[in-house]
Structure formats: structure tokens, C-alpha cells
Design a protein around this motif. Sequence first.
Motif, PDB file in Angstrom:
ATOM      1  N   HIS A  44       2.042   4.282  -2.872  1.00 32.50           N
ATOM      2  CA  HIS A  44       2.039   5.741  -2.668  1.00 32.50           C
ATOM      3  C   HIS A  44       3.359   6.349  -3.135  1.00 32.50           C
ATOM      4  O   HIS A  44       3.386   7.377  -3.805  1.00 32.50           O
ATOM      5  N   HIS A  81      -5.434   8.400  -3.252  1.00 27.99           N
ATOM      6  CA  HIS A  81      -5.862   7.013  -3.439  1.00 27.99           C
ATOM      7  C   HIS A  81      -6.651   6.879  -4.741  1.00 27.99           C
ATOM      8  O   HIS A  81      -7.555   6.064  -4.864  1.00 27.99           O
ATOM      9  N   HIS A 130      -5.522   3.653   5.859  1.00 27.25           N
ATOM     10  CA  HIS A 130      -4.219   3.609   6.523  1.00 27.25           C
ATOM     11  C   HIS A 130      -4.381   3.207   7.975  1.00 27.25           C
ATOM     12  O   HIS A 130      -3.423   3.109   8.699  1.00 27.25           O
ATOM     13  N   VAL A 158      -8.210   1.245   0.774  1.00 24.39           N
ATOM     14  CA  VAL A 158      -7.484   2.510   0.755  1.00 24.39           C
ATOM     15  C   VAL A 158      -7.189   3.043   2.153  1.00 24.39           C
ATOM     16  O   VAL A 158      -6.649   4.128   2.300  1.00 24.39           O
ATOM     17  N   HIS A 195       0.845  -1.199   0.000  1.00 20.38           N
ATOM     18  CA  HIS A 195       0.000   0.000   0.000  1.00 20.38           C
ATOM     19  C   HIS A 195       0.884   1.254   0.000  1.00 20.38           C
ATOM     20  O   HIS A 195       0.673   2.180  -0.791  1.00 20.38           O
ATOM     21  N   TRP A 202      -2.916   5.536  -8.237  1.00 16.36           N
ATOM     22  CA  TRP A 202      -2.449   4.777  -7.070  1.00 16.36           C
ATOM     23  C   TRP A 202      -3.023   3.360  -7.087  1.00 16.36           C
ATOM     24  O   TRP A 202      -2.313   2.387  -6.842  1.00 16.36           O
TER      25      TRP A 202
END
Length: 162
Positions: free
Chosen positions: A69, A78, A97, A95, A65, A82
Motif C-alpha cells: 500500500h 487494492h 485487512h 486483499v 500487504h 497494488w
Amino acid sequence: MTDLLDVRREAEALMAAHLDGSWTFAFDNAKRRAGACDYTRQRITLSRYLSARYDAETNRQTMLHEIAHALAGARAGHGAAWKRTARELGYTGGVTHRGETATELAPWVGVCPAGHVAYRHRRATRATSCAKCSPRFDERFLLAWTRREITPATRLAAMTPR
Ligand SMILES: [Zn+2]
Ligand SMILES: [Zn+2]
């Protein structure tokens, strides 16, 4: 528990495979999100707290992930670029975090006589009473603890946005 040395080794191997040498890896102290990408310092970080509790595959997904980025750039957010990058890397999560919240991770579940629920990461070593029923220890409100299985699938699901 996953050894942080293993987490770091895996993370650095993934970065070496996908990013140039200007990016570095570090641990951070976040409790509620698994990873972060710092574009300015060109640094990807994983929560030492959460990564120690995740299995290797979950940590790998978090790294993918964040590497997506790093590759897609800050402006991509996102968005589509991406997402495409992340899928190419083999990322299967969402998406978010945030990682899972502490309660979703905690294997110990305590229930008081009134039905309030409490969560712990470790077995309670002494009798504990319900904080909602009484702010101080009170044996009338003892929590009864049971251990539940936290599967890798549960962890991964918890990382995926709803
Ligand atoms: Zn993200
Ligand atoms: Zn209670």
C-alpha cells in the motif's frame, strides 16, 4: 505467542528494505484487522493484539500487504498496481485487512448441553456456563472445554478473503 519486540524488529527490517526513511512503524489496538497503512502520517501499524497471536510468517505477510500500500499509494486501493507490487514483495495473501476474527483464532472451544458453542483464548480457570442458555452462571448449562490446534495454515487461510 510472538514477542512484540520481535514483531517490531521484523517489521522495521522489512520497511527498511522496501521503503524510504520517511515511513515509521507503530503498534495499534485494533482487534479485527491485522495491519493498516496511514498514508498521511506515513506510518504502518500492526495490531498488537493480533500480531502477538500470529506466527512470524503471518505477521510478515501482513507487513508486505501494508508495504505494498505504501509503495502503490492510496489511489491504487487494492487494484492492479497494488496487486503487482504486493506479489513482487512476496505477498501471498488476499486483499483483506481484517485478519481473522477472534473465534477463528481461539484455541479453546466450549460446548454447552444444548449444543451452543463458545470460544476462548485462554483456558477457563473456573466453571463457566453458557451465556445463551442463562445470562448468569448456572451449573445446569456448564460449558465443556476442549483445546484445538490453530495451525499457521489456519491463520493464513483466515486472513485470505473468501
Ligand atoms: Zn489492503
Ligand atoms: Zn447453551
